[in-house]
Each structure stands twice: as structure tokens, then as C-alpha cells.
Design a protein around this motif. Sequence first.
Motif, mmCIF file in Angstrom:
data_model
loop_
_atom_site.group_PDB
_atom_site.id
_atom_site.type_symbol
_atom_site.label_atom_id
_atom_site.label_comp_id
_atom_site.label_asym_id
_atom_site.label_seq_id
_atom_site.Cartn_x
_atom_site.Cartn_y
_atom_site.Cartn_z
ATOM 1 N N SER A 1 -0.487 4.137 -1.268
ATOM 2 C CA SER A 1 -1.498 5.136 -1.602
ATOM 3 C C SER A 1 -1.308 6.438 -0.830
ATOM 4 N N ARG B 1 6.454 0.705 -7.587
ATOM 5 C CA ARG B 1 5.686 -0.432 -7.087
ATOM 6 C C ARG B 1 6.350 -1.747 -7.503
ATOM 7 N N ARG C 1 -1.819 -1.247 -3.849
ATOM 8 C CA ARG C 1 -2.562 0.020 -3.857
ATOM 9 C C ARG C 1 -1.606 1.179 -4.070
ATOM 10 N N ASP D 1 2.454 8.730 -13.014
ATOM 11 C CA ASP D 1 1.980 7.345 -13.083
ATOM 12 C C ASP D 1 3.083 6.374 -13.506
ATOM 13 N N ASP E 1 0.852 -1.184 0.000
ATOM 14 C CA ASP E 1 0.000 0.000 0.000
ATOM 15 C C ASP E 1 0.894 1.242 0.000
ATOM 16 N N ALA F 1 4.134 7.935 -2.694
ATOM 17 C CA ALA F 1 2.963 8.454 -1.988
ATOM 18 C C ALA F 1 2.761 9.949 -2.230
ATOM 19 N N PRO G 1 -2.022 2.455 6.244
ATOM 20 C CA PRO G 1 -2.207 1.133 5.648
ATOM 21 C C PRO G 1 -2.448 -0.016 6.616
ATOM 22 N N ASN H 1 -2.401 6.585 2.217
ATOM 23 C CA ASN H 1 -3.351 6.393 3.306
ATOM 24 C C ASN H 1 -2.734 5.519 4.387
#
Length: 246
Positions: free
Chosen positions: A80, A203, A246, A196, A78, A190, A84, A82
Motif C-alpha cells: 500500500s 501482487r 493490501r 490497477d 502490504d 507502491a 507495514p 504505508n
Amino acid sequence: MSPQFEPPCRKPARYHGESTLLGLTSRLRYPRYFLDFETVSSPVPLCAGVRPYQQVPFQWSCHAESDAGKLRHQEFLDVSGNFPVEEFARSMLASVGSVGAILVYNASFEASRIRELAQLLPEQRTQLTALLARLVDLLPLVRKSYYHPAMKGSYSIKAVVPTLCAALDYANFDDVADGGAAQRAWWEVADPACNDERAREIRASLLRYCKADTLAMVVVLRYLASGNPLKLDDLGHIETTASIVR
């Protein structure tokens, strides 16, 4: 800091202490889980209930051996931005089940993260704390049983495993080749400013790195049990059966 050891000069080019390992595989019954975490920390806590500089896990990799030679791989990542931990814990608990040894390398790290998760997630506290009794630390077994001059006194898994399986050499990894680089990668991807294409690259590098750590543990255990260096082909086909990214 990487575990350090100054080997006696009388040791041969490769040392394998078989007497230390008698009965090892019989004690580690199936299923076996090889587990590794990656974490991120910040001087400003990432969420309520987290201390400054507390290591917050955002990635795990698990190689599971259900029977002799039968391996599968699962992973979670993760980045993202957020918090995790809830999905990290839920997915990890599903991966390792409720029985079987959980093999790690330097157990104090994973044990500390599991205890912290249990504090953050009271509804999963019982399941998380139950994992602690299942942890089996490969590091002291390697310290007692193995040495190779190419390790240069280090017992970091990144120093050990290339002497057992030449194909698993972290020097060949781009972007992410250690825990510090993994943490820096989390901060980069993050960031909303990360495009992208770069995010996909990061990742992929994180997944490759963490997967290599748990595969390295498989190699270490196989070597400790047999005394024979391995090729990756010796492990057979390993399917990734679950990948949450994510």
C-alpha cells in the motif's frame, strides 16, 4: 550474495549425506512452520525509528505442517505504501503460534528482521523475541548433506531446489524471481502512478514468489529426511487458509 561452495571433484553426480541427518525429523516435532520474509529498504528512512537502508519487511509466507503430510499455507503482503510492520508482525505471530520449530533458509536474515521488529514494536517485543529460539536454519544442513552439479557451487535455495523438484524452478517466474526483484516490485506498486492492472500483476507475482520460497523449504526438508527427489504432487493438496493482501 548467494552462499558459495566449491565441491570436491570426487563427489558423485548427486550427494546426500545421510549420516548428517540421523534423527532430524524426530527432533523437529510438529507443528512445523516454514517461514520467509521479503523486505524493502531506502536511503531515506521509511518511518521514524528506521535507519537508512534498514530492511523493512512487507511480506511473509508460511507453510505450516501440523502432522506428517498435512500442510496449509498462509501469507501476508502490504504494498500500500504505508508502513507495514505492525500488521506484518501481528499476522505473522498469529500464523506461527507459540510452539513448534520455525524453519528458515539462512536464519541470520529472518533473525535480524525479527530483532528489528521487536525494537520497533515494544508491545509485541516479548512474543517476537521468543521466536528466535524456535528458528531452525536449513542452509547449514544442506551445506553439510547435499550437492548437485547443477547448483554450480551455489547454495542459494533457488539453485538447490530445482535439483530436488524440477517443477520448482525460479527461472520460470515472471517479474519477481529473487529478493531484489521483490524490492523493486514494492517500489513500483507502491507508486500512486501504478495503474490497477499492473498493480494486480505485481501482487500476484510477489505472492507466487514468496509462496514458492516456503514451499521450497518443505521440499528441502523432505529430501533431507528421505534422500528422494520430489514431485509437487507428492506434497498433496495445500490450502491457503489466510491471505492478507493490501
